[in-house]
Design a protein around this motif. Structure first.
Motif, PDB file in Angstrom:
ATOM      1  N   LYS A   9     -51.749  49.946  45.387  1.00  0.00           N
ATOM      2  CA  LYS A   9     -50.493  50.205  46.126  1.00  0.00           C
ATOM      3  C   LYS A   9     -49.897  48.915  47.864  1.00  0.00           C
ATOM      4  O   LYS A   9     -48.920  48.495  48.134  1.00  0.00           O
ATOM      5  CB  LYS A   9     -50.777  51.048  47.554  1.00  0.00           C
ATOM      6  N   VAL A  10     -51.292  47.916  47.256  1.00  0.00           N
ATOM      7  CA  VAL A  10     -50.596  46.916  48.512  1.00  0.00           C
ATOM      8  C   VAL A  10     -49.599  46.117  47.840  1.00  0.00           C
ATOM      9  O   VAL A  10     -50.097  44.811  46.488  1.00  0.00           O
ATOM     10  CB  VAL A  10     -52.131  45.916  48.655  1.00  0.00           C
ATOM     11  N   THR A  11     -48.484  45.920  48.677  1.00  0.00           N
ATOM     12  CA  THR A  11     -47.735  44.899  47.978  1.00  0.00           C
ATOM     13  C   THR A  11     -48.090  43.149  48.476  1.00  0.00           C
ATOM     14  O   THR A  11     -48.917  42.971  49.547  1.00  0.00           O
ATOM     15  CB  THR A  11     -46.368  45.123  48.581  1.00  0.00           C
ATOM     16  N   GLY A  12     -47.728  42.764  47.651  1.00  0.00           N
ATOM     17  CA  GLY A  12     -47.376  41.256  48.177  1.00  0.00           C
ATOM     18  C   GLY A  12     -47.266  41.183  49.725  1.00  0.00           C
ATOM     19  O   GLY A  12     -45.901  41.140  49.770  1.00  0.00           O
ATOM     20  N   PHE A  13     -47.543  39.561  50.181  1.00  0.00           N
ATOM     21  CA  PHE A  13     -46.726  39.797  51.419  1.00  0.00           C
ATOM     22  C   PHE A  13     -45.180  38.504  51.395  1.00  0.00           C
ATOM     23  O   PHE A  13     -44.896  38.964  52.438  1.00  0.00           O
ATOM     24  CB  PHE A  13     -47.510  38.924  52.765  1.00  0.00           C
ATOM     25  N   ILE A  14     -46.020  37.558  50.840  1.00  0.00           N
ATOM     26  CA  ILE A  14     -44.565  36.980  49.886  1.00  0.00           C
ATOM     27  C   ILE A  14     -43.971  37.357  48.753  1.00  0.00           C
ATOM     28  O   ILE A  14     -44.314  37.475  47.681  1.00  0.00           O
ATOM     29  CB  ILE A  14     -45.257  35.338  49.835  1.00  0.00           C
ATOM     30  N   THR A  15     -42.751  37.582  48.690  1.00  0.00           N
ATOM     31  CA  THR A  15     -42.871  37.925  47.454  1.00  0.00           C
ATOM     32  C   THR A  15     -42.249  36.137  46.627  1.00  0.00           C
ATOM     33  O   THR A  15     -41.712  35.786  46.848  1.00  0.00           O
ATOM     34  CB  THR A  15     -41.083  38.313  47.198  1.00  0.00           C
ATOM     35  N   PRO A  16     -41.718  36.502  45.239  1.00  0.00           N
ATOM     36  CA  PRO A  16     -42.294  35.517  44.592  1.00  0.00           C
ATOM     37  C   PRO A  16     -40.709  34.383  44.283  1.00  0.00           C
ATOM     38  O   PRO A  16     -40.759  33.156  44.420  1.00  0.00           O
ATOM     39  CB  PRO A  16     -42.029  36.833  42.980  1.00  0.00           C
ATOM     40  N   ASP A  17     -39.751  35.321  44.956  1.00  0.00           N
ATOM     41  CA  ASP A  17     -38.796  34.210  44.865  1.00  0.00           C
ATOM     42  C   ASP A  17     -38.438  33.306  46.353  1.00  0.00           C
ATOM     43  O   ASP A  17     -37.729  32.932  47.201  1.00  0.00           O
ATOM     44  CB  ASP A  17     -37.077  34.765  45.549  1.00  0.00           C
ATOM     45  N   LYS A  18     -39.532  34.050  47.038  1.00  0.00           N
ATOM     46  CA  LYS A  18     -39.365  33.689  48.888  1.00  0.00           C
ATOM     47  C   LYS A  18     -41.173  32.315  48.697  1.00  0.00           C
ATOM     48  O   LYS A  18     -40.951  31.819  49.855  1.00  0.00           O
ATOM     49  CB  LYS A  18     -39.599  34.523  50.146  1.00  0.00           C
ATOM     50  N   ASN A  19     -41.516  32.372  47.553  1.00  0.00           N
ATOM     51  CA  ASN A  19     -42.384  30.986  47.321  1.00  0.00           C
ATOM     52  C   ASN A  19     -42.218  29.627  47.778  1.00  0.00           C
ATOM     53  O   ASN A  19     -41.259  29.543  47.291  1.00  0.00           O
ATOM     54  CB  ASN A  19     -43.006  31.582  46.321  1.00  0.00           C
ATOM     55  N   PRO A  20     -43.287  29.325  49.040  1.00  0.00           N
ATOM     56  CA  PRO A  20     -43.227  27.841  49.643  1.00  0.00           C
ATOM     57  C   PRO A  20     -43.670  27.072  48.214  1.00  0.00           C
ATOM     58  O   PRO A  20     -43.323  25.775  48.926  1.00  0.00           O
ATOM     59  CB  PRO A  20     -42.985  28.186  51.036  1.00  0.00           C
ATOM     60  N   PHE A  21     -44.285  27.605  47.558  1.00  0.00           N
ATOM     61  CA  PHE A  21     -44.765  26.764  47.030  1.00  0.00           C
ATOM     62  C   PHE A  21     -43.999  25.997  45.692  1.00  0.00           C
ATOM     63  O   PHE A  21     -43.926  26.618  44.617  1.00  0.00           O
ATOM     64  CB  PHE A  21     -46.750  26.904  46.615  1.00  0.00           C
ATOM     65  N   PRO A  22     -44.133  25.222  45.234  1.00  0.00           N
ATOM     66  CA  PRO A  22     -43.361  24.868  43.768  1.00  0.00           C
ATOM     67  C   PRO A  22     -43.730  25.446  42.756  1.00  0.00           C
ATOM     68  O   PRO A  22     -44.814  26.015  42.196  1.00  0.00           O
ATOM     69  CB  PRO A  22     -44.037  23.234  43.614  1.00  0.00           C
ATOM     70  N   LEU A  23     -42.811  25.681  41.958  1.00  0.00           N
ATOM     71  CA  LEU A  23     -42.938  26.428  40.546  1.00  0.00           C
ATOM     72  C   LEU A  23     -43.800  25.672  39.589  1.00  0.00           C
ATOM     73  O   LEU A  23     -44.178  26.525  38.341  1.00  0.00           O
ATOM     74  CB  LEU A  23     -41.577  26.872  40.363  1.00  0.00           C
ATOM     75  N   LYS A  24     -43.747  24.646  39.538  1.00  0.00           N
ATOM     76  CA  LYS A  24     -43.997  24.202  38.292  1.00  0.00           C
ATOM     77  C   LYS A  24     -45.262  22.888  39.486  1.00  0.00           C
ATOM     78  O   LYS A  24     -44.643  22.230  40.202  1.00  0.00           O
ATOM     79  CB  LYS A  24     -43.270  22.931  37.767  1.00  0.00           C
ATOM     80  N   ASP A  25     -46.407  22.278  38.699  1.00  0.00           N
ATOM     81  CA  ASP A  25     -47.302  21.248  39.990  1.00  0.00           C
ATOM     82  C   ASP A  25     -46.673  20.277  39.520  1.00  0.00           C
ATOM     83  O   ASP A  25     -46.408  20.186  38.038  1.00  0.00           O
ATOM     84  CB  ASP A  25     -48.677  21.629  38.086  1.00  0.00           C
ATOM     85  N   ILE A  26     -46.478  19.315  40.368  1.00  0.00           N
ATOM     86  CA  ILE A  26     -45.767  18.001  40.239  1.00  0.00           C
ATOM     87  C   ILE A  26     -46.909  17.030  39.524  1.00  0.00           C
ATOM     88  O   ILE A  26     -46.158  16.183  39.148  1.00  0.00           O
ATOM     89  CB  ILE A  26     -45.428  17.617  41.290  1.00  0.00           C
ATOM     90  N   ASN A  27     -48.161  17.242  38.987  1.00  0.00           N
ATOM     91  CA  ASN A  27     -48.681  16.150  39.100  1.00  0.00           C
ATOM     92  C   ASN A  27     -49.315  16.455  37.629  1.00  0.00           C
ATOM     93  O   ASN A  27     -49.734  15.971  36.581  1.00  0.00           O
ATOM     94  CB  ASN A  27     -50.317  16.462  39.873  1.00  0.00           C
ATOM     95  N   THR A  28     -48.583  17.422  36.730  1.00  0.00           N
ATOM     96  CA  THR A  28     -48.801  17.430  35.084  1.00  0.00           C
ATOM     97  C   THR A  28     -47.239  17.310  34.797  1.00  0.00           C
ATOM     98  O   THR A  28     -47.081  17.071  34.910  1.00  0.00           O
ATOM     99  CB  THR A  28     -49.635  18.820  34.751  1.00  0.00           C
TER     100      THR A  28
END
Length: 79
Positions: free
Chosen positions: A60-79
């Protein structure tokens, strides 16, 4: 759950829950009292019912950050 185990600290409940899930928790400790408290976790285990209650509560615990507001890159820039 804590009261079912001699008023175990919530940290012990959390450590036992992590172990019940098959993980190996590595708790921190800032003093000898906390070390002893962490070691006392090994003196008892959660019942399957208690594990289920914690599973239900955590679902029942929701995430603090929704996926659309994720500050991290969706794809690893090193791969």
């Amino acid at each position: 759950i804590s009261s079912n185990h001699n008023d175990a600290p919530l940290s012990q409940v959390a450590i036992n829950w992590a172990m019940a899930k098959g993980t190996i928790p590595i708790p921190g400790a800032r003093n000898l009292r906390q070390v002893k408290q962490n070691l006392s976790t090994l003196d008892w285990s959660l019942t399957k019912e208690e594990e289920g209650l914690l599973d239900e509560a955590s679902s029942k615990v929701t995430g603090f950050i929704t996926p659309d507001k994720n500050p991290f890159p969706l794809k690893d820039i090193n791969t």
